[in-house]
Enzyme design. Structure first.
Site, PDB file in Angstrom:
ATOM      1  N   TRP A 156       0.827  -1.213   0.000  1.00  0.00           N
ATOM      2  CA  TRP A 156       0.000   0.000   0.000  1.00  0.00           C
ATOM      3  C   TRP A 156       0.860   1.261   0.000  1.00  0.00           C
ATOM      4  CZ3 TRP A 156      -1.951  -3.571   4.066  1.00  0.00           C
ATOM      5  CH2 TRP A 156      -3.096  -4.274   3.663  1.00  0.00           C
ATOM      6  N   HIS A 177      -6.686   2.634   1.448  1.00  0.00           N
ATOM      7  CA  HIS A 177      -7.875   1.783   1.489  1.00  0.00           C
ATOM      8  C   HIS A 177      -8.912   2.456   2.395  1.00  0.00           C
ATOM      9  CE1 HIS A 177      -5.532  -0.690   4.814  1.00  0.00           C
ATOM     10  NE2 HIS A 177      -5.481   0.595   5.018  1.00  0.00           N
ATOM     11  N   ARG A 203      -3.162   5.127  -4.540  1.00  0.00           N
ATOM     12  CA  ARG A 203      -1.952   4.324  -4.410  1.00  0.00           C
ATOM     13  C   ARG A 203      -0.890   4.844  -5.348  1.00  0.00           C
ATOM     14  NH1 ARG A 203      -4.453  -1.723  -3.362  1.00  0.00           N
ATOM     15  NH2 ARG A 203      -5.725  -1.001  -1.630  1.00  0.00           N
ATOM     16  N   GLN A 217     -13.167   2.028  -3.114  1.00  0.00           N
ATOM     17  CA  GLN A 217     -13.358   0.805  -2.338  1.00  0.00           C
ATOM     18  C   GLN A 217     -14.646   0.915  -1.542  1.00  0.00           C
ATOM     19  OE1 GLN A 217     -10.089  -0.136   0.258  1.00  0.00           O
ATOM     20  NE2 GLN A 217      -9.015  -1.239  -1.362  1.00  0.00           N
ATOM     21  N   VAL A 260      -7.026  -8.549  10.290  1.00  0.00           N
ATOM     22  CA  VAL A 260      -8.032  -9.591  10.524  1.00  0.00           C
ATOM     23  C   VAL A 260      -7.345 -10.910  10.867  1.00  0.00           C
ATOM     24  CG1 VAL A 260      -9.945  -8.654   9.166  1.00  0.00           C
ATOM     25  CG2 VAL A 260      -8.140  -9.972   8.019  1.00  0.00           C
ATOM     26  N   ALA A 314     -14.904  -8.024   8.961  1.00  0.00           N
ATOM     27  CA  ALA A 314     -14.696  -6.871   8.081  1.00  0.00           C
ATOM     28  C   ALA A 314     -14.466  -7.377   6.670  1.00  0.00           C
ATOM     29  CB  ALA A 314     -13.498  -6.059   8.556  1.00  0.00           C
TER      30      ALA A 314
HETATM   31  N1  DAH Z   1      -8.100  -2.973   2.808  1.00  0.00           N
HETATM   32  C1  DAH Z   1      -7.786  -4.120   1.997  1.00  0.00           C
HETATM   33  C2  DAH Z   1      -7.117  -3.662   0.719  1.00  0.00           C
HETATM   34  O1  DAH Z   1      -7.071  -2.520   0.452  1.00  0.00           O
HETATM   35  C3  DAH Z   1      -9.039  -4.886   1.677  1.00  0.00           C
HETATM   36  C4  DAH Z   1      -9.590  -5.589   2.859  1.00  0.00           C
HETATM   37  C5  DAH Z   1      -9.213  -6.898   3.149  1.00  0.00           C
HETATM   38  C6  DAH Z   1     -10.442  -4.953   3.738  1.00  0.00           C
HETATM   39  C7  DAH Z   1      -9.699  -7.576   4.226  1.00  0.00           C
HETATM   40  C8  DAH Z   1     -10.960  -5.616   4.846  1.00  0.00           C
HETATM   41  C9  DAH Z   1     -10.566  -6.948   5.080  1.00  0.00           C
HETATM   42  O2  DAH Z   1     -11.775  -5.049   5.693  1.00  0.00           O
HETATM   43  O3  DAH Z   1     -11.072  -7.605   6.165  1.00  0.00           O
HETATM   44  O4  DAH Z   1      -6.602  -4.477  -0.006  1.00  0.00           O
END
Ligand code: DAH
Length: 346
Positions: A156, A177, A203, A217, A260, A314
């Protein structure tokens, strides 16, 4: 003498024929019938003539005068008619001409998809909230278990700026994100939490057919007492069916996201080939559409939730990617090139 008068009459009538406008006719009138015009001048000569000629000369001039006056009236009438006809013609409204269609704006395909996704979750009791696109390092990374020097930061990379205040130097960035909104929401509320967060992310990216430096997103978060992995699966399965058709099947596989535990990636069976394998699914029969997982206990602890009491799940997905799949769009860059030939199709 009469020959001179005759010549004047001929010349005058000829000139009148050539007067094409009412203004030209008025000029003509002044030069022949005006106070100092040719007719007046001819009449003025009478006293200088031999008495024997005066009567017949005067009669001849008056004849000409009447003739010119009559011709004048005639010419005026003709020109007036022409002028009226011309103005009617130029001001005419052609009621048979097809109307001009007003240019109607429309929603961007990604906006539509974002709304559709949010609506799908809203129907399951999720609230839609939004957050800042310029974010603190703390929310974008630290609070999500991505400390400085964590290798996940490479995934990221983003645009940074320095913000100095009384508390010192606090790094700010364009969020990579929508996950930082998990933290912001939980800091402000007590469970139960059920939110979806649509928004722009950024990004530092070399753009190509599947990567843009700006993307949308949709984040999701549900925290309460007793939420389990079964709730995650059930909710996202329902979502997949709402968006891609009732007959969809879903596949969950382990994946890693620092915030997570466990983490997963969800795929749907390919709606183009019903899972048989085609170009859209790269012959695998499956299409990955989102990342998800059970909220990490450390994340809960950080916002003051007791992980022994509260659990949650999430998820996050990219709106452009889902839109590309739905409409079979081969290049993400089409979305932001502002080419109306592309955008009008949606
Ligand atoms: N934030 C992650 C991304 O930008 C995507 C994501 C993955 C969000 C898992 C979540 C999660 O809430 O549980 O790639």
């Amino acid at each position: 003498m009469t020959a001179v008068l005759e010549e004047m009459r001929r010349g005058a009538l000829l000139e009148l024929e050539k007067a094409e406008t009412l203004a030209a006719v008025e000029c003509w009138r002044l030069s022949y019938l005006g106070k100092k015009g040719a007719v007046a001048q001819a009449l003025a000569r009478i006293p200088g003539l031999p008495p024997a000629d005066r009567r017949s000369f005067g009669a001849a001039v008056n004849d000409i005068k009447r003739a010119l006056e009559a011709a004048l009236e005639e010419r005026r009438k003709t020109l007036q008619e022409v002028e009226v006809a011309r103005s009617v013609e130029s001001g005419r409204i052609d009621v048979t001409l097809p109307g001009r269609r007003p240019l109607m704006g429309g929603l961007h395909p990604v906006t539509k998809m974002v709304r559709e996704i949010c609506a799908a979750f809203a129907s399951m009791g999720f609230q839609v909230v939004e957050g800042p696109e310029v974010e603190w390092d703390y929310y974008n990374f630290e609070a999500l278990n991505i400390p400085k020097d964590h290798p996940a930061r490479d995934m990221w990379d983003t645009f940074w700026m320095d913000y100095k205040n009384e508390q010192g130097d606090r790094p700010m960035l364009l969020r990579t994100h929508t996950s930082p909104m998990q933290i912001r929401v939980m800091e402000k509320t007590r469970p139960p939490v059920r939110v979806v967060v649509p928004g722009r992310c950024y990004r530092y990216e070399a753009t190509d057919a599947t990567h843009e430096s700006m993307l949308y997103q949709i984040e999701g978060l549900a925290v309460d007492e007793g939420i389990t992995l079964a709730d995650l699966k059930g909710t996202l399965y329902e979502f997949a069916k709402k968006l891609f058709g009732k007959e969809r099947r879903v596949r969950f596989r382990c994946d890693y996201f620092p915030f997570v535990e466990p983490g997963a990636e969800m795929a749907i069976d390919c709606f183009a080939c019903q899972g048989k394998g085609c170009r859209l699914c790269s012959d695998t029969g499956w299409i990955e559409i989102l990342g998800a997982g059970m909220v990490h206990p450390d994340v809960l602890r950080r916002v003051g939730y007791d992980p022994d009491v509260f659990t949650g799940f999430a998820f996050g997905l990219g709106a452009e990617r889902v839109t590309m799949l739905r409409y079979d769009i081969e290049d993400i860059r089409h979305f932001y090139a502002n080419d109306l030939r592309f955008l009008r199709q949606f």
